[in-house]
Design a protein around this motif. Structure first.
Motif, PDB file in Angstrom:
ATOM      1  N   MET A  38      46.100  26.498  60.178  1.00  0.00           N
ATOM      2  CA  MET A  38      46.199  25.326  59.281  1.00  0.00           C
ATOM      3  C   MET A  38      47.664  24.967  59.034  1.00  0.00           C
ATOM      4  O   MET A  38      48.446  25.790  58.611  1.00  0.00           O
ATOM      5  N   THR A  39      47.994  23.716  59.339  1.00  0.00           N
ATOM      6  CA  THR A  39      49.379  23.286  59.107  1.00  0.00           C
ATOM      7  C   THR A  39      49.422  22.057  58.210  1.00  0.00           C
ATOM      8  O   THR A  39      50.429  21.379  58.136  1.00  0.00           O
ATOM      9  N   GLU A  40      48.303  21.769  57.537  1.00  0.00           N
ATOM     10  CA  GLU A  40      48.268  20.591  56.662  1.00  0.00           C
ATOM     11  C   GLU A  40      48.951  20.893  55.339  1.00  0.00           C
ATOM     12  O   GLU A  40      48.789  21.973  54.776  1.00  0.00           O
ATOM     13  N   LEU A  41      49.679  19.895  54.840  1.00  0.00           N
ATOM     14  CA  LEU A  41      50.294  20.030  53.513  1.00  0.00           C
ATOM     15  C   LEU A  41      49.213  19.987  52.440  1.00  0.00           C
ATOM     16  O   LEU A  41      48.273  19.192  52.533  1.00  0.00           O
ATOM     17  N   VAL A  42      49.345  20.844  51.432  1.00  0.00           N
ATOM     18  CA  VAL A  42      48.425  20.817  50.285  1.00  0.00           C
ATOM     19  C   VAL A  42      49.247  20.756  49.010  1.00  0.00           C
ATOM     20  O   VAL A  42      50.409  21.194  48.983  1.00  0.00           O
ATOM     21  N   ARG A  43      48.644  20.208  47.977  1.00  0.00           N
ATOM     22  CA  ARG A  43      49.351  20.135  46.694  1.00  0.00           C
ATOM     23  C   ARG A  43      49.693  21.548  46.224  1.00  0.00           C
ATOM     24  O   ARG A  43      48.860  22.461  46.326  1.00  0.00           O
ATOM     25  N   LEU A  44      50.881  21.712  45.707  1.00  0.00           N
ATOM     26  CA  LEU A  44      51.326  23.029  45.248  1.00  0.00           C
ATOM     27  C   LEU A  44      50.390  23.585  44.181  1.00  0.00           C
ATOM     28  O   LEU A  44      50.041  24.769  44.199  1.00  0.00           O
ATOM     29  N   SER A  45      49.945  22.734  43.251  1.00  0.00           N
ATOM     30  CA  SER A  45      49.052  23.207  42.178  1.00  0.00           C
ATOM     31  C   SER A  45      47.726  23.706  42.756  1.00  0.00           C
ATOM     32  O   SER A  45      47.178  24.720  42.305  1.00  0.00           O
ATOM     33  N   LYS A  46      47.220  23.029  43.774  1.00  0.00           N
ATOM     34  CA  LYS A  46      45.965  23.450  44.420  1.00  0.00           C
ATOM     35  C   LYS A  46      46.172  24.785  45.130  1.00  0.00           C
ATOM     36  O   LYS A  46      45.333  25.690  45.053  1.00  0.00           O
ATOM     37  N   ARG A  47      47.302  24.917  45.821  1.00  0.00           N
ATOM     38  CA  ARG A  47      47.599  26.163  46.539  1.00  0.00           C
ATOM     39  C   ARG A  47      47.723  27.336  45.564  1.00  0.00           C
ATOM     40  O   ARG A  47      47.232  28.438  45.840  1.00  0.00           O
ATOM     41  N   MET A  48      48.354  27.102  44.399  1.00  0.00           N
ATOM     42  CA  MET A  48      48.497  28.160  43.397  1.00  0.00           C
ATOM     43  C   MET A  48      47.129  28.616  42.884  1.00  0.00           C
ATOM     44  O   MET A  48      46.889  29.796  42.671  1.00  0.00           O
ATOM     45  N   SER A  49      46.222  27.641  42.712  1.00  0.00           N
ATOM     46  CA  SER A  49      44.872  27.973  42.268  1.00  0.00           C
ATOM     47  C   SER A  49      44.136  28.769  43.346  1.00  0.00           C
ATOM     48  O   SER A  49      43.476  29.770  43.056  1.00  0.00           O
ATOM     49  N   GLU A  50      44.282  28.357  44.618  1.00  0.00           N
ATOM     50  CA  GLU A  50      43.639  29.076  45.730  1.00  0.00           C
ATOM     51  C   GLU A  50      44.132  30.518  45.818  1.00  0.00           C
ATOM     52  O   GLU A  50      43.378  31.426  46.150  1.00  0.00           O
ATOM     53  N   LEU A  51      45.409  30.722  45.520  1.00  0.00           N
ATOM     54  CA  LEU A  51      46.002  32.065  45.579  1.00  0.00           C
ATOM     55  C   LEU A  51      45.614  32.923  44.378  1.00  0.00           C
ATOM     56  O   LEU A  51      45.951  34.102  44.310  1.00  0.00           O
ATOM     57  N   GLY A  52      44.926  32.307  43.391  1.00  0.00           N
ATOM     58  CA  GLY A  52      44.511  33.054  42.199  1.00  0.00           C
ATOM     59  C   GLY A  52      45.626  33.281  41.200  1.00  0.00           C
ATOM     60  O   GLY A  52      45.514  34.139  40.318  1.00  0.00           O
ATOM     61  N   LEU A  53      46.707  32.511  41.325  1.00  0.00           N
ATOM     62  CA  LEU A  53      47.832  32.683  40.391  1.00  0.00           C
ATOM     63  C   LEU A  53      47.504  32.114  39.018  1.00  0.00           C
ATOM     64  O   LEU A  53      47.947  32.641  38.000  1.00  0.00           O
ATOM     65  N   CYS A  54      46.762  31.000  38.991  1.00  0.00           N
ATOM     66  CA  CYS A  54      46.463  30.325  37.727  1.00  0.00           C
ATOM     67  C   CYS A  54      45.513  29.172  38.034  1.00  0.00           C
ATOM     68  O   CYS A  54      45.141  28.956  39.183  1.00  0.00           O
ATOM     69  N   SER A  55      45.143  28.416  37.001  1.00  0.00           N
ATOM     70  CA  SER A  55      44.336  27.214  37.223  1.00  0.00           C
ATOM     71  C   SER A  55      45.257  26.068  37.643  1.00  0.00           C
ATOM     72  O   SER A  55      46.484  26.157  37.491  1.00  0.00           O
ATOM     73  N   ARG A  56      44.688  24.985  38.138  1.00  0.00           N
ATOM     74  CA  ARG A  56      45.513  23.843  38.566  1.00  0.00           C
ATOM     75  C   ARG A  56      46.245  23.222  37.371  1.00  0.00           C
ATOM     76  O   ARG A  56      47.374  22.771  37.491  1.00  0.00           O
ATOM     77  N   ARG A  57      45.565  23.214  36.224  1.00  0.00           N
ATOM     78  CA  ARG A  57      46.210  22.656  35.025  1.00  0.00           C
ATOM     79  C   ARG A  57      47.419  23.503  34.627  1.00  0.00           C
ATOM     80  O   ARG A  57      48.496  22.994  34.313  1.00  0.00           O
TER      81      ARG A  57
END
Length: 248
Positions: free
Chosen positions: A1-20
């Motif tokens: 996968m080389t598509e750009l994703v929103r940083l907030s979405k990526r942080m949520s996917e990584l389990g760091l926090c919620s998007r908000r």
């Protein structure tokens, strides 16, 4: 996968926090991508880029509380509606369970951003989770959640005799709601008028609607467990903090 994703979405996917939470931390300059601070909302990253957060973010997250309530009938889970009181109104010092072992001191700021992680309808009682921690909310109600929820359900059969075994099997697997097949459930008799339901999904009024499809009327419904966290002896209308040794 080389598509750009929103940083907030990526942080949520990584389990760091919620998007908000992610947007809040980005705006405060608490997020680094490949070691560089990114403070612009809406920034995008590639999946292979390394995302990390500053110590302040971790410290703030550790202060966030999760509260367990034994919700009585007549309270709604979320926002106040039709004159009914939301369950968060029960979270006040005088309703805290005296046997709560957590040392946390209650403060009104804990009510800020305290949201229900899953619904329990107005006619139902039992375990309701309110949390300030976006990771817990995502774990319990995210699209990919598989956390078990256990209920005790008092029922009355609308036909003479007892519910046929074939209909009990349909409750376990074989019913559809809103044109979509339900995930397999575990449904067993607890005693002659009470069923034990274990579900891995939570459609609106799901248990009541499942019961209707096989001729059962729900008289009472109580949630007693979410994942590994049990309602236990928490009295109706009282609340306690989630302990550090408890995980859903």
């Amino acid at each position: 996968m080389t598509e750009l994703v929103r940083l907030s979405k990526r942080m949520s996917e990584l389990g760091l926090c919620s998007r908000r939470e992610a947007d809040e931390w980005i705006a405060r300059g608490w997020v680094r991508v490949d070691g560089k601070i990114v403070a612009e909302l809406g920034s995008k990253v590639l999946p292979h880029q390394r995302v990390s957060v500053e110590r302040q973010a971790a410290a703030e997250q550790s202060k966030r509380v999760t509260i367990l309530i034994n919700k009585p009938v007549g309270y709604v889970s979320g926002q106040a509606e039709d004159g009914y009181t939301p369950a968060i109104a029960l979270v006040k010092p005088e309703n805290r369970w005296p046997e709560d072992k957590v040392q946390t001191v209650f403060h009104p700021t804990q009510l800020r951003s305290l949201v229900p992680a899953g619904r329990l309808d107005i006619d139902s009682v039992g375990l309701l989770v309110l949390t300030q921690d976006g990771r817990i909310a995502k774990h319990l109600i995210g699209e990919t959640t598989s956390v078990e929820k256990e209920y005790l359900v008092r029922v009355a059969y609308s036909k003479p005799g007892r519910l046929p075994d074939a209909d009990l099997r349909r409750l376990n697997h074989g019913l559809s709601l809103d044109g979509k097949k339900l995930l397999p459930a575990k449904v067993t008799w607890q005693n002659e008028d009470q069923l034990n339901f274990i579900l891995r999904e939570g459609k609106k009024r799901q248990i009541r609607r499942m019961c209707e499809l096989v001729g059962l009327r729900v008289i009472g419904l109580k949630r007693v467990r979410i994942g590994k966290v049990k309602l236990g002896k928490l009295p109706e209308g009282q609340w306690r903090y989630l302990r550090d040794d408890e995980e859903f």
